[in-house]
Write an enzyme that holds these catalytic residues in place. Structure first.
Site, mmCIF file in Angstrom:
data_model
loop_
_atom_site.group_PDB
_atom_site.id
_atom_site.type_symbol
_atom_site.label_atom_id
_atom_site.label_comp_id
_atom_site.label_asym_id
_atom_site.label_seq_id
_atom_site.Cartn_x
_atom_site.Cartn_y
_atom_site.Cartn_z
ATOM 1 C CG ASP A 97 -1.991 1.003 1.160
ATOM 2 O OD1 ASP A 97 -2.140 1.617 0.086
ATOM 3 O OD2 ASP A 97 -2.700 1.193 2.164
ATOM 4 C CG ASP A 272 -6.285 -4.597 1.692
ATOM 5 O OD1 ASP A 272 -6.726 -3.876 0.764
ATOM 6 O OD2 ASP A 272 -6.031 -4.153 2.831
ATOM 7 C CB CYS A 310 -13.079 -24.882 10.259
ATOM 8 S SG CYS A 310 -11.627 -23.880 9.897
ATOM 9 C CB CYS A 312 -8.032 -23.573 10.250
ATOM 10 S SG CYS A 312 -8.660 -23.383 11.922
ATOM 11 C CB CYS A 315 -11.075 -25.838 13.441
ATOM 12 S SG CYS A 315 -11.907 -24.254 13.668
ATOM 13 C CG HIS A 341 -10.933 -19.943 12.865
ATOM 14 N ND1 HIS A 341 -11.420 -21.139 12.388
ATOM 15 C CD2 HIS A 341 -11.947 -19.037 12.754
ATOM 16 C CE1 HIS A 341 -12.690 -20.971 12.028
ATOM 17 N NE2 HIS A 341 -13.036 -19.710 12.239
#
Length: 376
Positions: A97, A272, A310, A312, A315, A341
């Site tokens: 940015d 983003d 999930c 991830c 999880c 997560h």
RNA sequence: GUGGGUGUAGCUCAGUUGGCAGAGCACCGGGUUGUGGCCCCGGUGGCCAAGGGUUCAAGUCCCUUCAUCCACC
């Protein structure tokens, strides 16, 4: 456009039901499938995660910030590593940015003229001037894969005259950024930014004139600054009308999972947002059925994961009760596990979106998604 | 045993010449959109150690008791 640029984008599949599309972006540090969500790593770190975590959450590209990295540690340090990638140990693509938003959000400390933005460091109060040329130079030094033009972001609501002035200045700065970018032969791609506040006429004018300057990709800035969601969607629609089909479109700083789905259907390819990472650190975790606050007492004895389906790391290994305990105890691990997560949730959502578009099922996905969300 | 201090929300403490019982933290909810982990907003929670007295009115003044801390025997 720079001949040395290794940047390339092509639309792989366009939805027949909406403006949603999947694409492939090629950068000096690897490919990126779109629509894509870019986790925010302002200071050369996606807060609480190491690059291995970021990659295992499914991230292909992350975001860094010119303003923050310029102030600390400074270009001289990062230059010694040949860029931000090696400095932070992230091999994949990086978008930086320009610092335009920081100038807006740290407005107490700034003064904007046509030359650039004069501001005081929020760290030590030292004075700096960020010009469009300097913004490009810093991002070049960071060896960014995608550079953003310096722009002027304004608040909501703003008078039409203020919007118009900011629009003109952003265009002028875009022109100067491009000239600098071409002159230096930077290998990264430079994206232009559409402004224009919440005024459809000014939005379309900004989009058209930014496209006239010509960039490898286009961002829509100045959204989610406090306006109603419908307004944000409308402004995205207006801008997209004028953006070339063959270039990636990036809505900056957005948003909620619902925002992403809605904007993809309007033809947006890149996003983003600090939401998944910041909210993770504040105990708010995302699921398809809405957000949960891990500090809530109802999770105290809950032996199940945050989100049943999930995949991830968090999880697969930990319970809500444990995560609640870590969070209330302010343990460092709470930030990491919560962030893993949320980042996984966002990136997996993008994967589901791409899959749905590819199978021409995106509208069905969109409908189901918003229904589930409103149920909870 | 003697002298002195302190007892107010789960914790640490404010509480003015006697005039509706307060704060911070904790706890319980909510917020967070191109990032400082910060922060913001709301809420639950009191026999003011106990008993008696003075007063129109006592957390506040007086007496007794209890608890606790300090100093000296």
């Amino acid at each position: 456009m720079s001949l040395e640029s290794s940047f390339d984008f092509r639309v792989v599949h366009a939805s027949t039901q909406s403006q949603a599309r999947i694409g492939e972006m090629h950068t000096a540090h690897g490919p990126v499938k779109t629509p894509v969500f870019m986790p925010v790593g302002t200071l050369g770190t996606v807060k609480a995660l190491c690059p291995q975590d970021i990659a295992s959450c499914g991230a292909e590209i992350i975001l860094g910030n010119t303003y923050h990295l310029y102030l600390r540690p400074g270009c001289e340090v990062i230059e010694r590593f040949g860029g931000l990638h090696r400095f932070m140990g992230w091999e994949g693509p990086i978008l930086t940015d320009s610092g335009g938003f920081q100038i807006f959000s740290l407005s107490m400390l700034r003064r904007i003229t046509d030359i650039g933005a004069e501001f005081q460091s929020h760290i030590d109060g030292s004075r700096h001037v960020l010009t469009p040329e300097k913004a490009v130079d810093i991002q070049t030094c960071l060896n960014s894969d995608i550079l953003m033009c310096l722009d002027e972001c304004i608040g909501y609501p703003s008078d039409r005259s203020v919007v118009r002035e900011a629009l003109k200045r952003t265009l002028h700065w875009a022109y100067r950024c491009k000239r600098r970018w071409v002159f230096t032969g930077c290998s990264g791609a430079l994206f232009g930014i559409v402004q224009g506040g919440m005024d459809a006429e000014l939005r379309s004018e900004s989009a058209q004139r930014t496209v006239e300057i010509g960039f490898p990709g286009y961002a829509i800035g100045g959204l989610s600054v406090g306006e109603p969601v419908e307004q944000m969607m409308l402004m995205a629609e207006v801008a997209v009308q004028y953006l070339p089909v063959h270039a990636p479109r990036y809505v900056m700083g957005v948003g909620t999972p619902e925002n992403l789905v809605e904007l993809v259907s309007r033809g947006i390819d890149m996003f983003d947002c600090v939401m998944p990472t910041r909210n993770a650190r504040n105990g708010q975790l995302f699921t398809d059925r809405g957000t949960i606050n891990i500090s809530n007492a109802c999770h105290r004895f809950d032996t199940g994961p945050v989100d049943d389906g999930c995949g991830c790391y968090t999880c697969r290994h930990f319970s809500r009760a444990y995560l609640r305990h870590l969070y209330l105890s302010r343990e460092i691990l709470a930030y990491r596990l919560n962030t893993i997560h949320n980042v996984y949730y966002y990136l997996h959502l993008m994967e589901r979106i791409r899959d749905a578009i590819e199978r021409d099922q995106f509208e069905a996905f969109r409908k189901t998604f918003s229904e589930h969300r409103t149920e909870s």
